[in-house]
Structures are given as C-alpha cells and as structure tokens.
Design a protein around this motif. Structure first.
Motif, PDB file in Angstrom:
ATOM      1  N   LYS A  68     -13.402   0.360   2.020  1.00  0.00           N
ATOM      2  CA  LYS A  68     -12.522   1.198   1.226  1.00  0.00           C
ATOM      3  C   LYS A  68     -12.372   2.602   1.778  1.00  0.00           C
ATOM      4  O   LYS A  68     -11.627   3.388   1.256  1.00  0.00           O
ATOM      5  N   TYR A 108       0.843  -1.192   0.000  1.00  0.00           N
ATOM      6  CA  TYR A 108       0.000   0.000   0.000  1.00  0.00           C
ATOM      7  C   TYR A 108       0.878   1.242   0.000  1.00  0.00           C
ATOM      8  O   TYR A 108       1.936   1.256   0.629  1.00  0.00           O
ATOM      9  N   ARG A 128      -7.986   1.587  -7.585  1.00  0.00           N
ATOM     10  CA  ARG A 128      -6.722   1.482  -6.862  1.00  0.00           C
ATOM     11  C   ARG A 128      -6.549   2.581  -5.833  1.00  0.00           C
ATOM     12  O   ARG A 128      -5.535   2.617  -5.140  1.00  0.00           O
ATOM     13  N   ASP A 147      -9.611  -3.870   4.905  1.00  0.00           N
ATOM     14  CA  ASP A 147      -9.500  -4.634   3.659  1.00  0.00           C
ATOM     15  C   ASP A 147      -9.225  -6.116   3.918  1.00  0.00           C
ATOM     16  O   ASP A 147      -9.329  -6.944   3.019  1.00  0.00           O
ATOM     17  N   ILE A 200      -6.209  -0.635   5.729  1.00  0.00           N
ATOM     18  CA  ILE A 200      -5.607  -1.917   5.342  1.00  0.00           C
ATOM     19  C   ILE A 200      -6.243  -3.058   6.138  1.00  0.00           C
ATOM     20  O   ILE A 200      -6.577  -4.113   5.588  1.00  0.00           O
ATOM     21  N   ILE A 241      -3.750   4.816  -0.671  1.00  0.00           N
ATOM     22  CA  ILE A 241      -4.673   5.404   0.306  1.00  0.00           C
ATOM     23  C   ILE A 241      -4.319   6.880   0.438  1.00  0.00           C
ATOM     24  O   ILE A 241      -3.193   7.217   0.817  1.00  0.00           O
ATOM     25  N   ASP A 249      -0.082  -1.873  -4.934  1.00  0.00           N
ATOM     26  CA  ASP A 249      -1.396  -2.480  -5.150  1.00  0.00           C
ATOM     27  C   ASP A 249      -2.528  -1.484  -4.934  1.00  0.00           C
ATOM     28  O   ASP A 249      -3.532  -1.533  -5.650  1.00  0.00           O
ATOM     29  N   ARG A 250      -2.405  -0.638  -3.933  1.00  0.00           N
ATOM     30  CA  ARG A 250      -3.463   0.331  -3.649  1.00  0.00           C
ATOM     31  C   ARG A 250      -2.858   1.594  -3.057  1.00  0.00           C
ATOM     32  O   ARG A 250      -1.879   1.534  -2.311  1.00  0.00           O
ATOM     33  N   THR A 271      -8.103   4.841  -2.534  1.00  0.00           N
ATOM     34  CA  THR A 271      -9.041   4.963  -1.426  1.00  0.00           C
ATOM     35  C   THR A 271      -8.830   6.310  -0.751  1.00  0.00           C
ATOM     36  O   THR A 271      -7.690   6.736  -0.578  1.00  0.00           O
ATOM     37  N   ASN A 287      -6.178  -7.127   4.891  1.00  0.00           N
ATOM     38  CA  ASN A 287      -4.823  -7.357   4.370  1.00  0.00           C
ATOM     39  C   ASN A 287      -3.712  -6.982   5.344  1.00  0.00           C
ATOM     40  O   ASN A 287      -2.555  -6.877   4.933  1.00  0.00           O
ATOM     41  N   ILE A 333       3.657  -0.809   3.872  1.00  0.00           N
ATOM     42  CA  ILE A 333       3.029   0.486   3.656  1.00  0.00           C
ATOM     43  C   ILE A 333       4.101   1.527   3.357  1.00  0.00           C
ATOM     44  O   ILE A 333       5.038   1.724   4.136  1.00  0.00           O
ATOM     45  N   THR A 393       2.552  -7.374   4.823  1.00  0.00           N
ATOM     46  CA  THR A 393       2.032  -6.153   4.199  1.00  0.00           C
ATOM     47  C   THR A 393       2.992  -4.991   4.400  1.00  0.00           C
ATOM     48  O   THR A 393       3.457  -4.724   5.510  1.00  0.00           O
TER      49      THR A 393
END
Length: 253
Positions: free
Chosen positions: A77, A3, A92, A116, A113, A49, A46-47, A94, A118, A125, A123
């Motif tokens: 989200k 993220y 992708r 989600d 996160i 925020i 991946d995403r 949020t 995840n 960040i 993970t």
C-alpha cells in the motif's frame, strides 16, 4: 480497477509559504483535502493514491487520517520511501513518495498499482493535480469513459485570451489562431499499463522535454481524447489563488 493518482509532489516555491501549497488551507481545510474529497465521493474510483514529497509522507498520512480516518489494510500500500506502513490511512487511500519529476512521480503511483497486483490492460489511472480542488464528478466520470474508449485523455478548456509565442521573451514571434488553442487542465487519464510501457520506451532526451503525461502519447503517435474542463478548475499556484478559491467555493456550494 480504477485508481486516482493525486499528484502532490511539488513544493510550491512560488507560493512563498512555509509548507507546500497543497497543505495550505482555504474554507477551513487544506487544499489537498478538498481535492481528495472529490475523488472519494466518486463511486467509480476504487483507490486514491496520494503522491507527495518523501519528507512530507508522514505529514500527509496524518492529515488524511484526520479527515478520512480508518487504517489501511493489505500489502503493497505504500512506496518504500514512505515509512510507517499501516499507520492509519483510509482503506481507500494510499500515500506514496514522489519522484524528482512529475512523470517519475506518476510512475511511482503506477508502481503502487503494480505492487497491489492490479496492473493489467484494463486498469485505469486518473491523474490529477493536488492543487486543483474544483474537479467535478462530471470531469472524473468523462475521463474514465474516454480512457476506456480511447486509452488516453486529458481535460482542457478553450483558450479565451489571445496567446502569443516568443523566442526571446521580448518580441512576438507568432500569434497562433486562438480557435485552435485549448488550455490544459487535469485530470489526465490513461490505461495504466500502456502509460507505463510507453514511458519506459522514451529516450532520456524525450523525457527531458515532457511537460505532462499526455505528451508521451502524442510523441508516440497515440490518440489522446479531450474532455472539456471548466473555467473554475483552477490550479492554486500564487498567494492570491487562495482568495480566488474561497470565492469559487462560495459560488459553487
């Protein structure tokens, strides 16, 4: 998963504008859009925020829809403070509401996160100031690699000026050895679950002296790797910085 948390929680009082500095424009686009683009272009992310003051959530969401399009999908989200779920952000991206401090804003991103499903030991960040629009793909990728290897890293650049320390704002107390001093930038990147766990272990007194998330690791005796930044990875803070950003963009295109 990886993220990116683009931290846009400030109001930019030193800029003297009618809106937070992340929404001011240079080269035809808001600062925050330039910044988000850098992360959207990196295929390891991946995403993204975007964490913004609660009262600017709708504005931020609409702005991101304008430039990146597409509705979001799936649960969890947005933070509860951001009304208007499913109102049209990219799949992708949020939008989440920030907290009263930088580190609480970061914890809100980690809550996204977790929502989600995840938040686990793997993970990562990547945290970054919304008003540093010149982060490079090299910095992002090296941050991710360092966090995977060490668990935490921060981007920094060797100090080029002599730096003094003062206790009263009037007299020089010490002149540190410049060769040992680096200027902190962002991104700062962490294993997200461990960052959350370390933060929750802090006392209220420890939280009060935090200036950035990497200091949490230093305070707890955990290693933090350095990723070398760039001199042009500036933070837009004052009105003249917009003109500087225009010049940097022309030079780096």
């Amino acid at each position: 998963m990886i993220y990116a948390a683009v931290l846009a929680g400030g109001i930019g009082s030193r800029m003297g504008a009618d809106k937070p500095k992340q929404f001011l424009e240079f080269s035809g686009k808001p600062v925050i859009v330039h910044t988000v683009e850098r992360f959207m272009e990196c295929d390891e992310i991946d995403r993204v925020i975007v964490v913004t003051p609660a009262e600017w959530c709708d504005y931020t969401r609409n702005l991101l829809v304008q430039y990146f399009g597409g509705p979001s999908s799936g649960p969890g989200k947005e933070m509860p403070d951001c009304a208007g779920k499913d109102s049209g952000e990219s799949a992708r991206i949020t939008v989440a509401a920030g907290g009263p401090t930088r580190n609480e804003t970061l914890m809100n991103a980690i809550s996204v996160i977790e929502a989600d499903g995840n938040l686990d030991d793997e993970t990562v960040i990547v945290t970054h100031d919304a008003v540093r629009p010149f982060v490079t793909e090299r910095m992002i990728r090296e941050n991710i690699a360092a966090a995977r290897e060490t668990g935490a890293c921060e981007t920094a650049f060797p100090a080029t000026d002599t730096i003094i320390e003062t206790e009263d704002g009037k007299h020089v107390a010490t002149v540190p050895d410049r060769s040992r001093l680096w200027m902190v930038q962002t991104p700062q990147t962490f294993r997200a679950k461990k960052l959350r766990d370390l933060y929750l272990r802090l006392t209220e007194e420890e939280k009060e002296v935090l200036t950035d998330a990497a200091r949490i690791y230093v305070m707890k005796g955990e290693p933090v790797e350095i990723v070398k930044g760039e001199s042009w990875n500036i933070k837009i803070t004052f009105p003249q910085d917009i003109e500087i950003a225009e010049a940097i963009l022309r030079r780096t295109r």
